[in-house]
Motif scaffolding. Structure first.
Motif, short mmCIF file in Angstrom:
data_model
loop_
_atom_site.label_atom_id
_atom_site.label_comp_id
_atom_site.label_asym_id
_atom_site.label_seq_id
_atom_site.Cartn_x
_atom_site.Cartn_y
_atom_site.Cartn_z
N LYS A 55 0.82 -1.19 0.00
CA LYS A 55 0.00 0.00 0.00
C LYS A 55 0.86 1.25 0.00
O LYS A 55 2.01 1.24 0.46
N GLN A 56 0.32 2.33 -0.50
CA GLN A 56 1.03 3.60 -0.52
C GLN A 56 1.15 4.15 0.89
O GLN A 56 0.19 4.15 1.66
N TYR A 59 1.96 10.20 0.55
CA TYR A 59 1.10 10.77 -0.49
C TYR A 59 1.63 12.14 -0.91
O TYR A 59 2.27 12.85 -0.12
N LYS A 60 1.35 12.49 -2.16
CA LYS A 60 1.84 13.73 -2.73
C LYS A 60 1.35 14.93 -1.93
O LYS A 60 2.11 15.85 -1.65
N GLU A 61 0.08 14.93 -1.59
CA GLU A 61 -0.49 16.03 -0.81
C GLU A 61 -0.72 15.56 0.63
O GLU A 61 -1.84 15.55 1.13
N MET A 62 0.34 15.16 1.30
CA MET A 62 0.27 14.66 2.67
C MET A 62 -0.06 15.82 3.62
O MET A 62 0.70 16.80 3.69
N THR A 173 -8.36 12.62 3.27
CA THR A 173 -7.23 12.75 2.34
C THR A 173 -6.42 11.46 2.22
O THR A 173 -6.03 11.08 1.12
N ILE A 174 -6.16 10.82 3.37
CA ILE A 174 -5.37 9.58 3.36
C ILE A 174 -6.15 8.48 4.08
O ILE A 174 -7.01 8.77 4.92
#
Length: 314
Positions: A55-56, A59-62, A173-174
């Protein structure tokens, strides 16, 4: 709704049993050392699970500022205040104050318009808290005096309540599992540092632990903390903060049961009655009773409608 009850019931079982297990662990390790290490292992476990599942993780926009805020409120502040409070107040008063958590969360949710609880559901929160009073209080004179330890425990549930709203914001978001891994790992490192400062020789206690103690410690870290918090945070995203918080009352039932089975404490008839009130409060507070009433009305309408639609022969 049935799946929600099952997931939260299992989570509260883990948390309730964990209370009894922690009572055993604090006799071996200092509170901050035990809490910090236990939570750190839980966080690392979640990262390993995420890696195994491919799994990721980043994240780009953490939303780092909210992740750090959730870590501070939900892990560092909550567990530190709770650990210090436990040293200066009784277990009964701690259980009673912790029982306020769902009610406080509901009030904050209503005040911030994060949820819209009906009067019946809010009444369920009150019944749940009354159930905790009946279940944990034997002598009211023993809980009438409010000291610094009680204020610390109260502060721990206030910061935790606010952390629930930050968690709900971040999980938009996550994924909840990723957030929980970061929260537990970041927060635990600070708690371990506090433990090293205040009880520098506390970590030597790990060398004295036997096989059973290590089993209890791992169960508490991996299942109760890693799995339990992951499930709880996922439910916050799914059903809301106040709606999830009401389920924490159930942990009192499992804590009492665990204390009776694991530690050998005796359960009284008042505690059983209090547990019954807690279950009723949860069913009302989560909307289960309202759903049952709504379905009953729908069935009644379906049954009565054909009779009203039948035309008399001409």
């Amino acid at each position: 709704m049935g799946k929600t009850y099952a997931v939260m019931g299992f989570t509260m079982f883990l948390w309730g049993m964990n209370v009894a297990l922690i009572k055993l662990l604090v006799n071996i390790l200092p509170p901050l050392v035990m809490q910090g290490t236990r939570i750190f292992i839980a966080g690392i476990t979640l990262f390993l699970i995420l890696l195994c599942m491919k799994k990721q993780i980043i994240y780009k926009e953490m939303p780092w500022k909210f992740v750090l805020l959730a870590s501070f409120l939900g892990v560092i502040a909550h567990h530190s205040l709770l650990a210090m409070g436990l040293q200066q107040t009784s277990a009964v008063k701690t259980s009673l104050i912790l029982g306020l958590a769902p009610l406080i969360t509901a009030i904050i949710a209503i005040a911030t318009r994060s949820t819209s609880l009906t009067k019946l559901r809010f009444f369920g929160f009150i019944i749940g808290f009354l159930g905790i009073i009946v279940a944990v209080v034997d002598d009211f004179s023993a809980v009438s005096i409010f000291g610094i330890g009680d204020l610390l425990v109260l502060g721990s549930i206030l910061v935790q309540a606010f952390s629930f709203f930050v968690i709900r914001r971040v999980t938009l978001t996550i994924p909840p599992l990723v957030l929980t891994a970061y929260m537990l790992t970041i927060g635990s490192m600070f708690i371990m540092l506090f433990g090293l400062i205040f009880t520098p020789t506390g970590y030597l206690g790990f060398a004295e632990m036997d096989f059973v103690s290590w089993g209890i410690f791992i169960f508490s870290a991996v299942l109760a903390t890693a799995v339990g918090h992951s499930l709880y945070n996922s439910m916050i995203k799914r059903i809301g903060t106040a709606e999830t918080a009401i389920f924490t009352n159930l942990s009192t039932i499992f804590a009492l049961t665990g204390s009776a089975v694991i530690i050998g404490e005796t359960m009284h008839i008042t505690q059983i009655f209090g547990c019954l009130l807690i279950v009723i409060g949860v069913l009302i507070g989560t909307g289960g009773v309202e759903d049952w009433i709504r379905k009953r009305k729908q069935i009644k309408q379906v049954v009565e409608t054909p009779k009203e639609c039948v035309k008399s022969p001409t």
